[in-house]
Scaffold this active site. Sequence first.
Site, PDB file in Angstrom:
ATOM      1  N   ILE A 317       0.852  -1.188   0.000  1.00  0.00           N
ATOM      2  CA  ILE A 317       0.000   0.000   0.000  1.00  0.00           C
ATOM      3  C   ILE A 317       0.886   1.236   0.000  1.00  0.00           C
ATOM      4  CG2 ILE A 317      -1.753   1.282   1.294  1.00  0.00           C
ATOM      5  CD1 ILE A 317      -2.865  -1.424   2.197  1.00  0.00           C
ATOM      6  N   GLU A 318       0.723   2.036  -1.039  1.00  0.00           N
ATOM      7  CA  GLU A 318       1.542   3.243  -1.210  1.00  0.00           C
ATOM      8  C   GLU A 318       0.758   4.441  -0.707  1.00  0.00           C
ATOM      9  OE1 GLU A 318       4.660   3.420  -2.724  1.00  0.00           O
ATOM     10  OE2 GLU A 318       4.859   1.452  -3.688  1.00  0.00           O
TER      11      GLU A 318
END
Length: 351
Positions: A317-318
Amino acid sequence: MYTYKKTFRFIALSLILISILGCTNKNYNNNFKSKKNSPQRKKQEKINPENLPKDPIITATPDYTYSKMKEQINQLNKRYKQIKTSSIGNSVANRNLYLLRLGNGKKKIAVVGGFHGRESITSLLVLKLIEDYSKNKNINNYNLKKILNQTSLYFLPMINPDGVEIAVNGIKNLEDKNFYIKANEGSSNFKRWKANARGVDLNKQFNADWEEVKAEDQPHFAHYKGSTAESEPESKALANLSRKERFDAIIAFHNSGNVIYWYYNQNTDTYKRDYLLAKKISSVNHYKLITPDESNKKAAGYKDWFIKKFNKPGFTIEIGNKKSEEQLPAFNLNKYFKENRTILLELAQNI
Ligand SMILES: [Zn+2]
Protein backbone atom coordinates in the site's frame (compact mmCIF):
# COMPACT_ATOMS: atom_id res chain seq x y z
CA MET A 1 -71.88 -11.27 64.30
CA TYR A 2 -72.52 -8.34 61.93
CA THR A 3 -70.76 -5.79 64.20
CA TYR A 4 -67.81 -8.11 64.70
CA LYS A 5 -67.32 -8.35 60.88
CA LYS A 6 -67.57 -4.56 60.54
CA THR A 7 -64.99 -3.96 63.27
CA PHE A 8 -62.64 -6.51 61.71
CA ARG A 9 -62.95 -4.83 58.31
CA PHE A 10 -62.21 -1.42 59.89
CA ILE A 11 -59.07 -2.70 61.62
CA ALA A 12 -57.85 -4.42 58.44
CA LEU A 13 -58.34 -1.26 56.33
CA SER A 14 -56.57 0.87 58.94
CA LEU A 15 -53.57 -1.49 58.98
CA ILE A 16 -53.31 -1.33 55.16
CA LEU A 17 -53.53 2.49 55.22
CA ILE A 18 -50.82 2.77 57.91
CA SER A 19 -48.47 0.47 56.01
CA ILE A 20 -48.97 2.45 52.75
CA LEU A 21 -48.26 5.75 54.51
CA GLY A 22 -45.22 4.20 56.15
CA CYS A 23 -43.79 3.13 52.81
CA THR A 24 -44.35 6.50 51.21
CA ASN A 25 -42.69 8.23 54.07
CA LYS A 26 -39.69 5.92 53.90
CA ASN A 27 -39.29 6.56 50.15
CA TYR A 28 -39.54 10.26 50.76
CA ASN A 29 -36.78 10.03 53.35
CA ASN A 30 -34.58 7.99 51.03
CA ASN A 31 -34.98 10.47 48.19
CA PHE A 32 -34.25 13.31 50.48
CA LYS A 33 -31.16 11.63 51.85
CA SER A 34 -29.70 10.74 48.45
CA LYS A 35 -30.36 14.22 47.05
CA LYS A 36 -28.75 15.75 50.05
CA ASN A 37 -25.69 13.48 49.85
CA SER A 38 -24.98 13.41 46.13
CA PRO A 39 -22.97 16.64 45.76
CA GLN A 40 -20.85 15.66 48.73
CA ARG A 41 -20.31 12.18 47.33
CA LYS A 42 -19.14 13.70 44.05
CA LYS A 43 -16.66 15.90 45.85
CA GLN A 44 -15.28 12.92 47.70
CA GLU A 45 -14.66 10.86 44.52
CA LYS A 46 -10.94 10.56 43.99
CA ILE A 47 -9.57 11.58 40.59
CA ASN A 48 -7.73 8.61 39.17
CA PRO A 49 -4.96 9.90 36.85
CA GLU A 50 -5.30 6.65 34.87
CA ASN A 51 -8.77 7.76 33.74
CA LEU A 52 -7.77 11.16 32.38
CA PRO A 53 -7.39 11.46 28.59
CA LYS A 54 -3.72 11.16 27.64
CA ASP A 55 -1.78 12.89 24.90
CA PRO A 56 -1.05 10.57 22.00
CA ILE A 57 2.46 9.09 22.00
CA ILE A 58 2.73 8.79 18.23
CA THR A 59 2.58 12.25 16.69
CA ALA A 60 3.84 13.78 13.44
CA THR A 61 7.57 13.69 14.24
CA PRO A 62 9.85 15.47 11.74
CA ASP A 63 13.21 13.88 10.85
CA TYR A 64 11.94 10.57 12.18
CA THR A 65 14.65 7.99 12.80
CA TYR A 66 15.30 4.81 14.77
CA SER A 67 16.33 6.64 17.96
CA LYS A 68 13.09 8.66 18.06
CA MET A 69 11.12 5.50 17.33
CA LYS A 70 12.84 3.63 20.16
CA GLU A 71 11.74 6.30 22.68
CA GLN A 72 8.15 6.09 21.43
CA ILE A 73 8.12 2.28 21.61
CA ASN A 74 9.31 2.48 25.24
CA GLN A 75 6.46 4.88 26.02
CA LEU A 76 3.91 2.64 24.27
CA ASN A 77 5.13 -0.34 26.33
CA LYS A 78 4.82 1.64 29.58
CA ARG A 79 1.27 2.76 28.84
CA TYR A 80 -0.16 -0.31 27.12
CA LYS A 81 0.79 -3.55 28.88
CA GLN A 82 -1.04 -5.60 26.24
CA ILE A 83 1.61 -4.73 23.61
CA LYS A 84 4.31 -7.40 23.47
CA THR A 85 7.57 -6.06 22.05
CA SER A 86 10.57 -8.02 20.81
CA SER A 87 13.22 -7.84 18.09
CA ILE A 88 13.33 -10.25 15.15
CA GLY A 89 17.00 -9.57 14.44
CA ASN A 90 19.49 -6.78 13.83
CA SER A 91 20.24 -4.49 10.92
CA VAL A 92 23.69 -4.27 9.29
CA ALA A 93 24.57 -1.45 11.74
CA ASN A 94 23.18 -3.50 14.65
CA ARG A 95 19.87 -1.71 15.21
CA ASN A 96 16.91 -3.75 16.46
CA LEU A 97 14.26 -4.84 14.00
CA TYR A 98 11.31 -4.27 16.32
CA LEU A 99 8.17 -6.40 16.39
CA LEU A 100 5.15 -5.23 18.43
CA ARG A 101 2.30 -7.68 18.87
CA LEU A 102 -1.32 -7.09 19.81
CA GLY A 103 -4.21 -9.56 20.12
CA ASN A 104 -4.48 -13.24 20.92
CA GLY A 105 -6.36 -14.73 18.01
CA LYS A 106 -5.52 -17.68 15.79
CA LYS A 107 -5.54 -15.61 12.61
CA LYS A 108 -2.32 -13.69 12.04
CA ILE A 109 -1.72 -10.50 10.08
CA ALA A 110 1.61 -8.71 9.72
CA VAL A 111 1.96 -5.04 8.87
CA VAL A 112 5.40 -3.77 7.89
CA GLY A 113 6.74 -0.24 7.42
CA GLY A 114 10.07 1.49 6.86
CA PHE A 115 11.32 -0.74 4.01
CA HIS A 116 12.94 2.20 2.27
CA GLY A 117 15.13 4.89 3.84
CA ARG A 118 13.14 7.84 2.59
CA GLU A 119 9.82 6.32 3.73
CA SER A 120 10.03 6.70 7.51
CA ILE A 121 6.52 8.20 7.65
CA THR A 122 5.30 4.62 7.11
CA SER A 123 7.00 3.69 10.42
CA LEU A 124 5.04 6.43 12.19
CA LEU A 125 1.85 5.18 10.54
CA VAL A 126 2.41 1.57 11.68
CA LEU A 127 3.01 2.71 15.28
CA LYS A 128 0.04 5.08 15.21
CA LEU A 129 -2.17 2.14 14.26
CA ILE A 130 -0.99 0.01 17.20
CA GLU A 131 -1.48 2.92 19.60
CA ASP A 132 -5.00 3.46 18.25
CA TYR A 133 -5.93 -0.23 18.55
CA SER A 134 -4.46 -0.38 22.09
CA LYS A 135 -6.42 2.54 23.51
CA ASN A 136 -9.84 2.02 21.90
CA LYS A 137 -12.49 -0.67 22.35
CA ASN A 138 -14.44 0.20 19.21
CA ILE A 139 -13.44 2.10 16.09
CA ASN A 140 -16.35 3.14 13.88
CA ASN A 141 -18.35 -0.09 13.49
CA TYR A 142 -15.44 -2.39 14.24
CA ASN A 143 -15.52 -4.27 17.54
CA LEU A 144 -11.83 -4.22 18.38
CA LYS A 145 -12.10 -6.55 21.37
CA LYS A 146 -13.74 -9.21 19.24
CA ILE A 147 -11.28 -8.75 16.38
CA LEU A 148 -8.27 -9.00 18.73
CA ASN A 149 -9.67 -12.19 20.25
CA GLN A 150 -9.78 -13.73 16.79
CA THR A 151 -6.66 -12.17 15.31
CA SER A 152 -3.04 -11.55 16.32
CA LEU A 153 -1.58 -8.43 14.77
CA TYR A 154 2.19 -8.21 14.14
CA PHE A 155 3.53 -4.68 13.69
CA LEU A 156 7.04 -4.24 12.25
CA PRO A 157 7.41 -0.46 12.08
CA MET A 158 10.92 -0.10 10.65
CA ILE A 159 12.53 -2.97 8.76
CA ASN A 160 15.30 -0.72 7.38
CA PRO A 161 16.46 1.47 10.29
CA ASP A 162 19.95 2.05 8.78
CA GLY A 163 18.49 3.29 5.50
CA VAL A 164 16.16 5.65 7.37
CA GLU A 165 19.15 7.05 9.28
CA ILE A 166 21.02 7.72 6.00
CA ALA A 167 18.00 9.37 4.32
CA VAL A 168 17.32 11.61 7.33
CA ASN A 169 20.82 12.42 8.68
CA GLY A 170 23.14 11.66 5.76
CA ILE A 171 26.48 9.88 6.19
CA LYS A 172 28.29 12.21 8.62
CA ASN A 173 28.52 9.47 11.26
CA LEU A 174 29.51 6.72 8.82
CA GLU A 175 32.90 5.43 7.76
CA ASP A 176 33.57 4.58 4.10
CA LYS A 177 32.02 7.80 2.80
CA ASN A 178 33.31 7.04 -0.72
CA PHE A 179 31.18 3.90 -0.87
CA TYR A 180 28.02 5.85 -0.09
CA ILE A 181 28.77 8.77 -2.41
CA LYS A 182 29.46 6.35 -5.27
CA ALA A 183 26.21 4.44 -4.54
CA ASN A 184 24.47 7.83 -4.51
CA GLU A 185 25.73 8.70 -8.02
CA GLY A 186 28.30 11.18 -6.72
CA SER A 187 25.82 13.25 -4.74
CA SER A 188 26.28 14.09 -1.05
CA ASN A 189 22.55 14.73 -0.64
CA PHE A 190 21.11 11.47 0.70
CA LYS A 191 17.45 12.46 1.08
CA ARG A 192 16.39 10.11 -1.74
CA TRP A 193 18.18 7.06 -0.20
CA LYS A 194 16.04 3.89 -0.25
CA ALA A 195 18.54 1.06 0.30
CA ASN A 196 19.99 -0.43 3.48
CA ALA A 197 23.50 0.32 4.83
CA ARG A 198 25.10 -1.90 2.14
CA GLY A 199 23.30 -0.22 -0.74
CA VAL A 200 20.81 -3.08 -1.18
CA ASP A 201 17.12 -2.43 -1.88
CA LEU A 202 15.32 -4.56 0.71
CA ASN A 203 12.18 -4.79 -1.39
CA LYS A 204 14.09 -6.57 -4.18
CA GLN A 205 15.55 -9.18 -1.84
CA PHE A 206 12.90 -11.88 -1.65
CA ASN A 207 12.89 -15.20 -3.44
CA ALA A 208 10.10 -14.60 -5.97
CA ASP A 209 11.70 -14.78 -9.44
CA TRP A 210 14.69 -13.01 -7.87
CA GLU A 211 17.13 -14.23 -10.58
CA GLU A 212 15.04 -12.70 -13.35
CA VAL A 213 14.47 -9.32 -11.73
CA LYS A 214 16.21 -6.56 -13.66
CA ALA A 215 17.93 -4.13 -11.33
CA GLU A 216 21.11 -2.16 -10.67
CA ASP A 217 24.19 -4.40 -10.74
CA GLN A 218 26.03 -2.83 -7.81
CA PRO A 219 25.22 -1.07 -4.52
CA HIS A 220 23.00 1.88 -5.28
CA PHE A 221 20.74 4.31 -3.42
CA ALA A 222 17.82 2.32 -4.90
CA HIS A 223 17.08 -0.78 -6.98
CA TYR A 224 20.13 -2.97 -6.30
CA LYS A 225 18.83 -6.46 -5.47
CA GLY A 226 21.95 -7.76 -3.66
CA SER A 227 24.20 -10.75 -4.36
CA THR A 228 21.50 -13.33 -3.55
CA ALA A 229 17.92 -13.34 -2.29
CA GLU A 230 17.86 -12.71 1.49
CA SER A 231 21.55 -11.71 1.47
CA GLU A 232 20.75 -8.88 3.90
CA PRO A 233 20.04 -9.42 7.62
CA GLU A 234 16.89 -7.26 7.46
CA SER A 235 15.17 -9.14 4.62
CA LYS A 236 16.34 -12.49 6.00
CA ALA A 237 14.85 -11.71 9.44
CA LEU A 238 11.51 -10.76 7.88
CA ALA A 239 11.46 -13.88 5.68
CA ASN A 240 12.36 -16.07 8.69
CA LEU A 241 9.56 -14.54 10.76
CA SER A 242 7.09 -15.10 7.91
CA ARG A 243 8.14 -18.74 7.50
CA LYS A 244 7.82 -19.29 11.26
CA GLU A 245 4.48 -17.54 11.82
CA ARG A 246 2.79 -18.38 8.48
CA PHE A 247 0.69 -15.21 8.43
CA ASP A 248 -2.80 -15.33 6.94
CA ALA A 249 -2.19 -11.96 5.28
CA ILE A 250 0.42 -9.19 5.17
CA ILE A 251 0.42 -5.48 4.44
CA ALA A 252 3.59 -3.61 3.46
CA PHE A 253 3.37 0.20 3.63
CA HIS A 254 5.44 2.27 1.22
CA ASN A 255 5.20 5.74 -0.27
CA SER A 256 3.89 7.03 -2.51
CA GLY A 257 1.07 7.05 -5.07
CA ASN A 258 -2.23 6.31 -3.21
CA VAL A 259 -2.35 2.86 -4.79
CA ILE A 260 -2.70 -0.78 -3.74
CA TYR A 261 -0.63 -3.58 -5.27
CA TRP A 262 -2.25 -6.96 -4.67
CA TYR A 263 -1.45 -9.09 -7.76
CA TYR A 264 1.37 -11.60 -8.22
CA ASN A 265 0.43 -14.33 -10.74
CA GLN A 266 -2.29 -15.83 -8.52
CA ASN A 267 -4.25 -18.88 -9.71
CA THR A 268 -7.97 -18.56 -10.48
CA ASP A 269 -9.22 -19.19 -6.91
CA THR A 270 -6.74 -17.06 -5.04
CA TYR A 271 -6.99 -14.35 -7.73
CA LYS A 272 -10.67 -13.83 -6.97
CA ARG A 273 -10.14 -14.00 -3.20
CA ASP A 274 -7.28 -11.48 -3.25
CA TYR A 275 -9.00 -9.13 -5.71
CA LEU A 276 -12.07 -8.97 -3.46
CA LEU A 277 -9.92 -8.31 -0.40
CA ALA A 278 -8.04 -5.57 -2.25
CA LYS A 279 -11.40 -4.02 -3.17
CA LYS A 280 -12.44 -4.10 0.49
CA ILE A 281 -9.22 -2.30 1.50
CA SER A 282 -9.77 0.23 -1.28
CA SER A 283 -13.34 0.84 -0.08
CA VAL A 284 -11.80 2.04 3.20
CA ASN A 285 -8.78 4.10 2.09
CA HIS A 286 -10.04 4.98 -1.43
CA TYR A 287 -6.67 4.21 -3.01
CA LYS A 288 -6.61 2.92 -6.58
CA LEU A 289 -6.09 -0.80 -7.30
CA ILE A 290 -3.15 -1.58 -9.57
CA THR A 291 -4.42 -3.95 -12.29
CA PRO A 292 -2.64 -7.22 -13.19
CA ASP A 293 -1.56 -5.59 -16.48
CA GLU A 294 0.04 -2.71 -14.62
CA SER A 295 1.71 -5.07 -12.12
CA ASN A 296 5.23 -6.39 -12.38
CA LYS A 297 5.10 -10.13 -13.23
CA LYS A 298 8.68 -10.70 -12.08
CA ALA A 299 9.50 -8.94 -8.86
CA ALA A 300 11.24 -9.85 -5.65
CA GLY A 301 9.33 -7.67 -3.23
CA TYR A 302 8.08 -8.88 0.14
CA LYS A 303 4.42 -9.01 -0.92
CA ASP A 304 5.33 -10.82 -4.19
CA TRP A 305 7.25 -13.50 -2.31
CA PHE A 306 4.57 -13.80 0.36
CA ILE A 307 1.83 -14.42 -2.25
CA LYS A 308 3.97 -16.85 -4.25
CA LYS A 309 5.39 -18.80 -1.31
CA PHE A 310 2.30 -19.10 0.92
CA ASN A 311 -0.63 -18.69 -1.48
CA LYS A 312 -2.03 -16.09 0.91
CA PRO A 313 -3.04 -12.47 0.31
CA GLY A 314 -0.36 -9.79 0.44
CA PHE A 315 -0.68 -6.08 -0.22
CA THR A 316 1.72 -3.24 -0.90
CA ILE A 317 0.00 0.00 0.00
CA GLU A 318 1.54 3.24 -1.21
CA ILE A 319 0.50 6.18 0.97
CA GLY A 320 0.76 9.81 -0.18
CA ASN A 321 -0.67 11.12 -3.39
CA LYS A 322 2.36 12.36 -5.23
CA LYS A 323 5.54 10.69 -6.37
CA SER A 324 8.23 11.85 -4.02
CA GLU A 325 12.00 11.42 -4.18
CA GLU A 326 12.23 12.54 -0.55
CA GLN A 327 10.53 11.91 2.77
CA LEU A 328 6.89 12.93 2.79
CA PRO A 329 6.30 15.75 5.31
CA ALA A 330 5.59 14.43 8.80
CA PHE A 331 2.56 16.71 9.21
CA ASN A 332 0.72 14.50 6.71
CA LEU A 333 0.71 11.66 9.25
CA ASN A 334 -2.84 12.33 10.47
CA LYS A 335 -4.18 12.32 6.90
CA TYR A 336 -2.59 8.93 6.14
CA PHE A 337 -3.72 7.64 9.53
CA LYS A 338 -7.34 8.66 8.92
CA GLU A 339 -7.31 7.09 5.46
CA ASN A 340 -5.83 3.77 6.62
CA ARG A 341 -7.13 3.62 10.19
CA THR A 342 -9.37 0.60 9.69
CA ILE A 343 -7.88 -1.29 6.71
CA LEU A 344 -6.31 -3.86 9.04
CA LEU A 345 -9.61 -4.35 10.84
CA GLU A 346 -11.45 -4.72 7.53
CA LEU A 347 -8.88 -7.28 6.42
CA ALA A 348 -9.08 -9.14 9.75
CA GLN A 349 -12.86 -9.46 9.39
CA ASN A 350 -12.60 -10.86 5.87
CA ILE A 351 -9.83 -13.45 5.99
ZN1 LIG B 1 9.13 1.82 -0.67
